[in-house]
Scaffold this motif. Structure first.
Motif, PDB file in Angstrom:
ATOM      1  N   PRO A 220       0.846  -1.203   0.000  1.00  0.00           N
ATOM      2  CA  PRO A 220       0.000   0.000   0.000  1.00  0.00           C
ATOM      3  C   PRO A 220       0.877   1.247   0.000  1.00  0.00           C
ATOM      4  N   ASN A 221       0.485   2.246  -0.743  1.00  0.00           N
ATOM      5  CA  ASN A 221       1.284   3.461  -0.849  1.00  0.00           C
ATOM      6  C   ASN A 221       1.184   4.269   0.441  1.00  0.00           C
ATOM      7  N   PRO A 222       2.309   4.552   1.116  1.00  0.00           N
ATOM      8  CA  PRO A 222       2.237   5.402   2.314  1.00  0.00           C
ATOM      9  C   PRO A 222       1.600   6.741   1.992  1.00  0.00           C
ATOM     10  N   LYS A 223       0.777   7.222   2.913  1.00  0.00           N
ATOM     11  CA  LYS A 223       0.033   8.449   2.636  1.00  0.00           C
ATOM     12  C   LYS A 223       0.898   9.701   2.742  1.00  0.00           C
ATOM     13  N   GLU A 224       1.960   9.638   3.543  1.00  0.00           N
ATOM     14  CA  GLU A 224       2.789  10.814   3.770  1.00  0.00           C
ATOM     15  C   GLU A 224       4.266  10.438   3.700  1.00  0.00           C
ATOM     16  N   ASP A 225       5.075  11.397   3.269  1.00  0.00           N
ATOM     17  CA  ASP A 225       6.523  11.248   3.396  1.00  0.00           C
ATOM     18  C   ASP A 225       7.149  12.637   3.450  1.00  0.00           C
ATOM     19  N   MET A 226       8.264  12.728   4.147  1.00  0.00           N
ATOM     20  CA  MET A 226       9.003  13.976   4.271  1.00  0.00           C
ATOM     21  C   MET A 226      10.492  13.677   4.172  1.00  0.00           C
ATOM     22  N   SER A 227      11.206  14.624   3.611  1.00  0.00           N
ATOM     23  CA  SER A 227      12.650  14.485   3.508  1.00  0.00           C
ATOM     24  C   SER A 227      13.335  15.536   4.373  1.00  0.00           C
ATOM     25  N   PHE A 228      14.559  15.225   4.789  1.00  0.00           N
ATOM     26  CA  PHE A 228      15.302  16.085   5.700  1.00  0.00           C
ATOM     27  C   PHE A 228      16.768  16.099   5.279  1.00  0.00           C
ATOM     28  N   ILE A 229      17.366  17.283   5.286  1.00  0.00           N
ATOM     29  CA  ILE A 229      18.780  17.418   4.970  1.00  0.00           C
ATOM     30  C   ILE A 229      19.526  17.776   6.251  1.00  0.00           C
ATOM     31  N   CYS A 284      29.241  23.937   4.702  1.00  0.00           N
ATOM     32  CA  CYS A 284      28.910  22.509   4.745  1.00  0.00           C
ATOM     33  C   CYS A 284      29.904  21.720   3.904  1.00  0.00           C
ATOM     34  N   GLY A 285      30.369  20.617   4.444  1.00  0.00           N
ATOM     35  CA  GLY A 285      31.280  19.750   3.703  1.00  0.00           C
ATOM     36  C   GLY A 285      30.642  18.445   3.275  1.00  0.00           C
ATOM     37  N   ALA A 286      29.529  18.062   3.933  1.00  0.00           N
ATOM     38  CA  ALA A 286      28.860  16.801   3.616  1.00  0.00           C
ATOM     39  C   ALA A 286      27.440  16.844   4.156  1.00  0.00           C
ATOM     40  N   TYR A 287      26.624  15.935   3.644  1.00  0.00           N
ATOM     41  CA  TYR A 287      25.206  15.929   3.989  1.00  0.00           C
ATOM     42  C   TYR A 287      24.706  14.498   4.149  1.00  0.00           C
ATOM     43  N   ILE A 288      23.696  14.369   4.997  1.00  0.00           N
ATOM     44  CA  ILE A 288      22.891  13.157   5.056  1.00  0.00           C
ATOM     45  C   ILE A 288      21.464  13.553   4.651  1.00  0.00           C
ATOM     46  N   LEU A 289      20.907  12.838   3.694  1.00  0.00           N
ATOM     47  CA  LEU A 289      19.545  13.084   3.218  1.00  0.00           C
ATOM     48  C   LEU A 289      18.673  11.920   3.675  1.00  0.00           C
ATOM     49  N   VAL A 290      17.685  12.224   4.497  1.00  0.00           N
ATOM     50  CA  VAL A 290      16.836  11.194   5.101  1.00  0.00           C
ATOM     51  C   VAL A 290      15.389  11.401   4.657  1.00  0.00           C
ATOM     52  N   THR A 291      14.699  10.318   4.344  1.00  0.00           N
ATOM     53  CA  THR A 291      13.263  10.367   4.088  1.00  0.00           C
ATOM     54  C   THR A 291      12.546   9.470   5.088  1.00  0.00           C
ATOM     55  N   LEU A 292      11.520  10.009   5.694  1.00  0.00           N
ATOM     56  CA  LEU A 292      10.634   9.247   6.581  1.00  0.00           C
ATOM     57  C   LEU A 292       9.268   9.167   5.916  1.00  0.00           C
ATOM     58  N   ASP A 293       8.632   8.011   5.985  1.00  0.00           N
ATOM     59  CA  ASP A 293       7.289   7.887   5.427  1.00  0.00           C
ATOM     60  C   ASP A 293       6.364   7.200   6.415  1.00  0.00           C
ATOM     61  N   GLY A 294       5.066   7.297   6.153  1.00  0.00           N
ATOM     62  CA  GLY A 294       4.067   6.695   7.028  1.00  0.00           C
ATOM     63  C   GLY A 294       2.679   7.141   6.607  1.00  0.00           C
ATOM     64  N   ASN A 295       1.717   6.864   7.433  1.00  0.00           N
ATOM     65  CA  ASN A 295       0.328   7.201   7.105  1.00  0.00           C
ATOM     66  C   ASN A 295      -0.216   8.380   7.908  1.00  0.00           C
ATOM     67  N   ASP A 296       0.644   8.985   8.734  1.00  0.00           N
ATOM     68  CA  ASP A 296       0.187  10.068   9.595  1.00  0.00           C
ATOM     69  C   ASP A 296       1.266  11.138   9.664  1.00  0.00           C
ATOM     70  N   GLU A 297       0.912  12.374   9.258  1.00  0.00           N
ATOM     71  CA  GLU A 297       1.887  13.463   9.238  1.00  0.00           C
ATOM     72  C   GLU A 297       2.399  13.795  10.631  1.00  0.00           C
ATOM     73  N   ASP A 298       1.508  13.802  11.618  1.00  0.00           N
ATOM     74  CA  ASP A 298       1.922  14.134  12.984  1.00  0.00           C
ATOM     75  C   ASP A 298       2.936  13.121  13.511  1.00  0.00           C
ATOM     76  N   GLU A 299       2.690  11.846  13.195  1.00  0.00           N
ATOM     77  CA  GLU A 299       3.609  10.811  13.664  1.00  0.00           C
ATOM     78  C   GLU A 299       4.983  10.967  13.004  1.00  0.00           C
ATOM     79  N   ILE A 300       4.996  11.362  11.732  1.00  0.00           N
ATOM     80  CA  ILE A 300       6.271  11.594  11.053  1.00  0.00           C
ATOM     81  C   ILE A 300       7.006  12.762  11.698  1.00  0.00           C
ATOM     82  N   PHE A 301       6.270  13.831  12.062  1.00  0.00           N
ATOM     83  CA  PHE A 301       6.913  14.974  12.712  1.00  0.00           C
ATOM     84  C   PHE A 301       7.510  14.581  14.061  1.00  0.00           C
ATOM     85  N   GLN A 302       6.857  13.674  14.773  1.00  0.00           N
ATOM     86  CA  GLN A 302       7.418  13.200  16.036  1.00  0.00           C
ATOM     87  C   GLN A 302       8.750  12.499  15.806  1.00  0.00           C
TER      88      GLN A 302
END
Length: 472
Positions: A220-229, A284-302
């Motif tokens: 099933p396609n997760p309803k939400e995802d966010m990326s972070f640098i 900045c000399g380097a980066y980590i790019l992270v994506t979190l996904d799930g079905n609830d935006e609030d839970e992703i923000f936590q």
């Protein structure tokens, strides 16, 4: 390689009867692209004929003809490989699967899709979303074919959470070198039914059989995802944060690493400057790019709050939230452009995609950059920090090809030896092809390499299918 017969006019006429005259190319009608994949530095060789079959029956007929007449056949999909896997080293027939490009069926109750091998990854991913599903494997080259992804067990950016292509193959139809058709696997969740010929075929790079149909698992396609640098002063500090992120229970969809030089090059080449180079006055000399996904935006923000806390403790200058769809698209477009940028800036290119334990990434990167300096070879790198799969490129400009290869080969020998020392593997997702065969032998040892060769012999006793690749 074995001795093979030549294609005669009579045999070419039979190929034309099988696939139709417009789908059998010879002589000047063969595009030069069919002589290599995306890494022509590993050598080129023109096939004597290119055939583009439309279905399993046509592939079977081609292989029966080739087997009966001892003609070599090299399979290719979109030609996006990076290890010379689709280069027709022995000439003969290049069999291209890209006419077999149909999405055949969705089974929404059992969560799978049935496709032909020439379907492109980008098309399947988009179509699955339209049906409410996610096809999780996400290799960087979105125009590659699903058959090619399966043949190399392509991984990609989401592998840290969802696994590699192998984890999504439920069943396939395969044409053996003899022309016999096999149905391997079933559209079920698990099996304990003898040796897994299905999974032996995955990652076999077209040396054991030709895949003509696939049943691929969906979720099933997760309803939400966010990326972070997460921005850092240097690559060592950035990579040190990765195990902490993985151990925090955040279940990230992806964890990528990027060094500053490739970010700058990507911004200049694409005009896309979404990734910051100065954060709170810090370079900045380097980066980590992270994506979190799930079905609830609030839970992703936590979870994102925990991610930011980990970043701060690990020395990150900041954790930038990429929430807007346009910004997310821009960030991932910049990441996806890295290889294209390197190719555009480089006259001669050699590559590796080793995989090492996650806590050894920084050590290996330091070693390879030092080795590059010692051999006067520019090293560019990026990759999948979450699973230790590193994309490393030896780059050369204003140098003759043979001189560059001499230098890059010294770097490669040292790098693969270091990879073995650290408990890594020759390839995480690009495969072996013919460019990395000797490194595979050194890595697995003579006994295991002989077993691989024995498997090849069992499937292909005449040695006509993709000769000169992986272990033959």
């Amino acid at each position: 390689m074995a001795e093979y017969n030549q294609l005669t006019p009579e045999l070419i006429a039979e190929l034309e009867n099988i696939v139709g005259g417009d789908n059998c190319l010879t002589g000047e009608d063969i595009n030069e692209d069919y002589s290599h994949d995306e890494m022509p530095i590993y050598g080129t060789h023109m096939p004597d004929a290119v055939v583009l079959p439309a279905n399993t029956d046509e592939v079977s007929a081609i292989m029966k003809l080739a087997s009966a007449n001892n003609i070599p056949v090299t399979v290719r999909g979109a030609g996006t490989g990076l290890v010379g896997g689709s280069t027709p080293l022995a000439g003969g027939i290049a069999l291209c699967t890209m006419r077999m490009d149909k999405i055949l069926e969705y089974d929404e109750n059992n969560l799978f899709v049935r496709v032909q091998p020439g379907v492109r990854l980008c098309d399947l991913a988009a179509d699955a979303i339209d049906h409410g599903f996610m096809y999780p494997p996400d290799p960087g080259e979105k125009t590659g074919s699903i058959g090619g992804n399966v043949s190399t067990n392509a991984g990609g950016m989401r592998a840290v959470k969802y696994g590699t292509t192998r984890d999504y193959v439920l069943a396939m139809t395969v044409v053996l070198p003899s022309g016999e058709v096999l149905r391997l696997g079933r559209e079920v969740a698990k099996t304990s039914s003898g040796y897994s010929l299905l999974h032996l075929m995955v990652g076999s790079e077209g040396t054991l059989g030709i895949i003509t149909e696939l049943s691929m698992k969906l979720i099933p396609n997760p309803k939400e995802d966010m990326s972070f640098i997460l921005s850092f002063s240097d690559i060592q500090t950035a990579i040190a944060a990765v195990p902490k992120i993985k151990l925090a229970g955040l279940n990230p969809q992806s964890i990528e690493f990027m060094e500053r030089d490739i970010v700058d090059s990507s911004a200049e080449y694409t005009g896309n400057k979404i990734i910051p180079t100065v954060v709170d006055g810090n370079e900045c000399g380097a980066y980590i790019l992270v994506t979190l996904d799930g079905n609830d935006e609030d839970e992703i923000f936590q979870r994102a709050e925990t991610l930011a806390e980990i970043g701060e403790e690990a020395g990150a200058f900041d954790t930038l939230v990429i929430e807007h769809p346009a910004d997310k698209a821009a960030v991932w477009a910049a990441r996806s452009a890295f290889l294209t940028v390197i190719e555009a800036e480089t006259e001669h290119l050699d590559e590796m995609d080793v995989v090492v334990p996650v806590d050894k990434i920084a050590e290996f990167l330091g070693f390879i950059h030092d080795t590059g300096v010692e051999n006067d070879v520019l090293i560019r790198s990026f990759g999948h920090a979450g699973d230790g799969n590193l994309h490393i490129y030896c780059c050369g400009n204003n140098i003759e090809r043979e001189a560059f290869l001499e230098k890059s080969t010294r770097v490669m020998h040292a790098a693969y030896a270091k990879c073995n020392e650290l408990g890594g593997q020759v390839s995480g997702e690009h495969g072996i092809g013919h460019a990395k065969k000797e490194y595979l032998r050194e890595s697995v040892g003579d006994t295991a390499f002989s077993l691989l060769s024995s498997i090849k012999q069992a499937f292909d006793p005449k040695g006509i299918l993709n000769p000169g690749k992986v272990c033959n």
